[in-house]
Design a protein around this motif. Structure first.
Motif, PDB file in Angstrom:
ATOM      1  N   HIS A  50      -5.608  25.347  10.642  1.00 30.73           N
ATOM      2  CA  HIS A  50      -6.973  25.707  11.028  1.00 30.73           C
ATOM      3  C   HIS A  50      -7.946  25.236   9.941  1.00 30.73           C
ATOM      4  CE1 HIS A  50      -5.766  29.710   9.108  1.00 30.73           C
ATOM      5  NE2 HIS A  50      -6.513  29.078   8.237  1.00 30.73           N
ATOM      6  N   ASN A  51      -7.372  24.443   9.016  1.00 26.91           N
ATOM      7  CA  ASN A  51      -8.181  23.919   7.928  1.00 26.91           C
ATOM      8  C   ASN A  51      -8.587  22.484   8.269  1.00 26.91           C
ATOM      9  OD1 ASN A  51      -8.953  22.546   5.614  1.00 26.91           O
ATOM     10  ND2 ASN A  51      -7.635  23.795   4.290  1.00 26.91           N
ATOM     11  N   MET A  52      -9.869  22.275   8.580  1.00 27.70           N
ATOM     12  CA  MET A  52     -10.297  20.965   9.072  1.00 27.70           C
ATOM     13  C   MET A  52     -10.266  19.894   8.003  1.00 27.70           C
ATOM     14  SD  MET A  52     -13.161  21.791  11.822  1.00 27.70           S
ATOM     15  CE  MET A  52     -13.814  23.172  10.951  1.00 27.70           C
ATOM     16  N   GLN A  53     -10.533  20.283   6.740  1.00 28.36           N
ATOM     17  CA  GLN A  53     -10.437  19.297   5.665  1.00 28.36           C
ATOM     18  C   GLN A  53      -9.013  18.764   5.594  1.00 28.36           C
ATOM     19  OE1 GLN A  53     -11.955  22.357   5.045  1.00 28.36           O
ATOM     20  NE2 GLN A  53     -13.927  21.390   5.462  1.00 28.36           N
ATOM     21  N   GLN A  54      -8.071  19.702   5.757  1.00 30.60           N
ATOM     22  CA  GLN A  54      -6.673  19.285   5.714  1.00 30.60           C
ATOM     23  C   GLN A  54      -6.363  18.293   6.831  1.00 30.60           C
ATOM     24  OE1 GLN A  54      -3.369  22.180   6.469  1.00 30.60           O
ATOM     25  NE2 GLN A  54      -2.853  21.551   4.384  1.00 30.60           N
ATOM     26  N   ALA A  55      -6.811  18.611   8.026  1.00 30.69           N
ATOM     27  CA  ALA A  55      -6.591  17.706   9.154  1.00 30.69           C
ATOM     28  C   ALA A  55      -7.170  16.331   8.846  1.00 30.69           C
ATOM     29  CB  ALA A  55      -7.226  18.288  10.422  1.00 30.69           C
ATOM     30  N   ALA A  56      -8.400  16.317   8.314  1.00 29.13           N
ATOM     31  CA  ALA A  56      -9.055  15.049   8.009  1.00 29.13           C
ATOM     32  C   ALA A  56      -8.301  14.286   6.928  1.00 29.13           C
ATOM     33  CB  ALA A  56     -10.499  15.310   7.582  1.00 29.13           C
ATOM     34  N   ARG A  57      -7.775  15.023   5.937  1.00 29.31           N
ATOM     35  CA  ARG A  57      -7.097  14.358   4.822  1.00 29.31           C
ATOM     36  C   ARG A  57      -5.765  13.743   5.219  1.00 29.31           C
ATOM     37  NH1 ARG A  57      -8.864  18.899   1.495  1.00 29.31           N
ATOM     38  NH2 ARG A  57      -6.945  19.933   2.102  1.00 29.31           N
ATOM     39  N   VAL A  58      -4.959  14.472   5.989  1.00 26.79           N
ATOM     40  CA  VAL A  58      -3.586  14.004   6.155  1.00 26.79           C
ATOM     41  C   VAL A  58      -3.285  13.257   7.451  1.00 26.79           C
ATOM     42  CG1 VAL A  58      -2.667  15.828   4.680  1.00 26.79           C
ATOM     43  CG2 VAL A  58      -2.680  16.136   7.161  1.00 26.79           C
ATOM     44  N   SER A  59      -4.097  13.439   8.497  1.00 19.82           N
ATOM     45  CA  SER A  59      -3.570  13.008   9.793  1.00 19.82           C
ATOM     46  C   SER A  59      -4.135  11.680  10.289  1.00 19.82           C
ATOM     47  CB  SER A  59      -3.828  14.090  10.846  1.00 19.82           C
ATOM     48  OG  SER A  59      -5.190  14.176  11.121  1.00 19.82           O
ATOM     49  N   ASN A  60      -3.375  11.050  11.185  1.00 24.18           N
ATOM     50  CA  ASN A  60      -3.830   9.850  11.877  1.00 24.18           C
ATOM     51  C   ASN A  60      -4.535  10.218  13.168  1.00 24.18           C
ATOM     52  OD1 ASN A  60      -0.664   9.168  10.901  1.00 24.18           O
ATOM     53  ND2 ASN A  60      -2.308   7.902  10.072  1.00 24.18           N
ATOM     54  N   ASP A  61      -3.954  11.192  13.876  1.00 26.39           N
ATOM     55  CA  ASP A  61      -4.528  11.618  15.145  1.00 26.39           C
ATOM     56  C   ASP A  61      -4.785  13.112  15.091  1.00 26.39           C
ATOM     57  OD1 ASP A  61      -4.066   9.015  16.313  1.00 26.39           O
ATOM     58  OD2 ASP A  61      -1.949   9.592  16.403  1.00 26.39           O
ATOM     59  N   THR A  62      -5.749  13.554  15.877  1.00 23.21           N
ATOM     60  CA  THR A  62      -6.064  14.973  15.901  1.00 23.21           C
ATOM     61  C   THR A  62      -6.249  15.443  17.341  1.00 23.21           C
ATOM     62  OG1 THR A  62      -7.126  14.926  13.732  1.00 23.21           O
ATOM     63  CG2 THR A  62      -7.751  16.722  15.189  1.00 23.21           C
ATOM     64  N   ALA A  63      -5.654  16.613  17.615  1.00 28.40           N
ATOM     65  CA  ALA A  63      -5.853  17.244  18.922  1.00 28.40           C
ATOM     66  C   ALA A  63      -6.681  18.490  18.705  1.00 28.40           C
ATOM     67  CB  ALA A  63      -4.505  17.602  19.542  1.00 28.40           C
ATOM     68  N   PHE A  64      -7.695  18.684  19.508  1.00 38.50           N
ATOM     69  CA  PHE A  64      -8.514  19.887  19.396  1.00 38.50           C
ATOM     70  C   PHE A  64      -8.275  20.771  20.605  1.00 38.50           C
ATOM     71  CE2 PHE A  64     -12.656  21.952  20.489  1.00 38.50           C
ATOM     72  CZ  PHE A  64     -12.548  22.964  19.560  1.00 38.50           C
ATOM     73  N   MET A  65      -7.930  22.021  20.346  1.00 40.06           N
ATOM     74  CA  MET A  65      -7.634  22.962  21.430  1.00 40.06           C
ATOM     75  C   MET A  65      -8.621  24.117  21.438  1.00 40.06           C
ATOM     76  SD  MET A  65      -3.497  23.308  21.359  1.00 40.06           S
ATOM     77  CE  MET A  65      -3.520  24.388  22.781  1.00 40.06           C
TER      78      MET A  65
END
Ligand SMILES: Nc1ncnc2c1ncn2[C@@H]1O[C@H](COP(=O)(O)OP(=O)(O)O)[C@@H](O)[C@H]1O
Ligand SMILES: [Mg+2]
Lengths: 284, 251
Positions: free
Chosen positions: B204-219
């Protein structure tokens, strides 16, 4: 209504709580004191290791000690595996359906049935119907039926104390339900299961009513040869010598009571030590 | 061909409709994060991919999840084998109360993947090296796993998963009980693991999602609102809800 100052009411409630506690343990201390005082004089090797003589007014209590030991051992051999399996089934496998709920309710209620009822039940089923006769095995089966709900309940509590996250971690590694139980749940529940088993042993050692009609004999001139023999047991022997035999020397009665008391207390202490030991070495 | 293909997937906790008609295709060797406000069904979706939700009473599903073209909800699926292929790391580190070594060896031993001592030792070493824990603890392999710090415990949990050679690793908020320094280290580790595994992380940490991922799913409320390249989700989302969420207007 009188209003006490906070300080005074604090002292007052302390006093009441202290008195209540004292009241609760005083009878126990008095009983132990009386039994030790009156029974100590007959305790010696001879008393522990020889047969009763002279219409039980003399000699020892060896057959009663052996009888109690044998019957308790048979009972726990029957109860522990069965009870543990039932507990595993109820906790780890059974879905929350009507069947499981009825069984759980049954177990709760069975624990409240008076022990003499089990005695009559065992007499009807094992002694008469299954024709086992008055025997060690009939007594052990009766005691097992009585103790089973207790073993199931203590085992279930022990299984429940193992964190759910351990199970989940194991399942997530592709480990099956049974392997998870065997390698994760049981090893961690073992201390609790053992403590429960030892306390059950202490409890059944002192039971009289369930074996009264199913296993106990007034007097057997030899030690038991097989599980189909009748036996003398400590609680029943104590009952007989204190009520059925005229001119029974008091010190033998109290000596027998002392042995029973020491035996039950010793087993309970073992349970307490097991629990303390594992709590200290508990890993989570 | 995508590795994980979720098709019209619905999940109910007894009567509660927790996942609503989810459709998503996840590619090989990428890091995908699932974001969204608390209670929107992120964990539920993640836990559907190794069918660990099956162990919860009252759960039932419709639709498909295909992994390499095999529907894992098919009745012939062996869930134990599925779970070996799709490893999972939980929110709170949950090592077993046994030694560090035994934790990593556990899956191999109990599943009888290997019985040879030397192969097991080798795998333990390799797995602990893969999570960059080996150098720290090689002298205390037989100490209890619970003597490790939380960060080390979480690394150990990842090593335990790696030891049974999965293709996919699911991580459910793996950093939520860690401090910032530890979080950074675990994130670095996750990025390193991408070369060998397909990784899905709930956070639930958006910075983390931005830092590590290639793709993101939002639910949101059990629905998949948007799924795209992480960059796109954070800079130029196509749905209004996504934009509101990533710009911090709710959640
Ligand atoms: N075991 C369960 N039984 C019933 N409802 C559940 C269970 N687990 C989760 N839920 C519900 O499903 C919804 C989604 O939960 P979850 O997937 O844990 O959300 P998230 O991980 O996004 O915070 C929540 O409303 C939650 O209350
Ligand atoms: Mg969650």
């Amino acid at each position: 209504m009188i209003r006490l100052s906070p300080k005074l009411s604090q002292k007052f409630s302390y006093l009441i709580l202290f008195l209540a506690t004292t009241l609760a343990i005083t009878p126990v201390i008095v009983i132990i004191f009386i039994i030790v005082k009156n029974g100590m004089s007959v305790i010696n090797w001879e008393f522990l290791a020889s047969m009763p003589k002279n219409g039980m007014r003399d000699g020892g209590v060896l057959p009663a000690i052996v009888g109690t030991f044998v019957i308790v051992t048979c009972t726990i051999i029957l109860t522990l595996p069965t009870g543990l399996c039932a507990a595993i089934y109820l906790n780890e496998y059974a879905r929350d359906n009507i069947f499981a709920r009825v069984i759980k309710l049954g177990i709760l209620n069975l624990a409240g049935v008076p022990s003499v009822v089990y005695g009559l039940f065992g007499f009807g089923i094992f002694v008469m119907f299954l024709k086992l006769g008055v025997s060690i095995i009939a007594g052990a089966l009766t005691l097992s039926i009585m103790e089973l709900p207790v073993i199931i309940t203590t085992s279930r509590n022990a299984l429940n104390s193992v964190p759910y996250s351990f199970r989940e971690a194991s399942w997530a590694l592709g480990v099956s339900r049974w392997q998870t139980i065997r390698h994760i749940v049981l090893p961690n529940a073992l201390p609790g299961i053992m403590t429960g088993a030892v306390l059950s042993i202490a409890r059944i050692s002192g039971e009289t009513a369930p074996i009264l009609f199913t296993a106990a004999a007034f007097y057997v001139p030899h030690l038991p040869h097989s599980i189909f023999d009748q036996v003398m047991t400590l609680p029943y022997h104590l009952y007989i010598i204190s009520t059925q035999i005229p001119n029974m020397p008091n010190n033998i009665i109290f000596g027998t009571a002392l042995i029973l008391l020491v035996m039950v207390l010793a087993i309970s202490f073992v349970a307490i030590f097991v629990r303390i030991y594992f709590r200290k070495h508990r890993k989570w | 061909m995508s590795k994980i293909e979720i098709k019209n997937f619905n999940l109910y906790y007894t009567n509660f409709h927790a996942l609503k008609d989810i459709n998503i295709n996840i590619e090989d060797r990428r890091i995908t994060t699932i974001i969204g406000p608390s209670g929107c069904g992120k964990s539920t979706l993640l836990r559907s991919i190794n069918r660990i939700n099956d162990t919860i009473e009252g759960v039932h599903t419709t639709g498909e999840i295909n992994i390499y073209d095999e529907n894992i909800y098919d009745e012939n699926t062996d869930v134990d084998i599925l779970r070996r292929n799709v490893g999972m790391v939980f929110q709170r580190p949950n090592p077993f109360p046994i030694s560090i070594y035994e934790n990593v060896a556990f899956g191999l031993r109990v599943n009888r993947i290997s019985t040879s001592r030397s192969i097991i030792s080798e795998t333990v070493e390799k797995s602990l090296k893969a999570v960059l824990l080996w150098d720290n603890i090689k002298d205390r392999l037989y100490k209890s796993a619970l003597s490790l710090t939380l960060e080390e415990q979480q690394r150990l949990c990842i090593a335990r998963v790696i030891a049974v050679v999965p293709h996919i690793i699911l991580l459910d908020e793996p950093c939520s009980s860690l401090d910032p320094v530890a979080i950074q280290k675990i994130e670095e580790l996750i990025i390193q693991l991408k070369d060998r595994y397909t990784i899905i992380i709930v956070t639930h940490n958006m910075q983390q999602a931005a830092r590590v991922s290639n793709d993101t799913a939002f639910m949101l409320f059990g629905k998949l609102i948007e799924f795209d390249k992480t960059e796109k989700i954070f800079t130029n989302p196509s749905k209004k809800e996504t934009e509101d969420y990533v710009s911090g207007r709710f959640g």
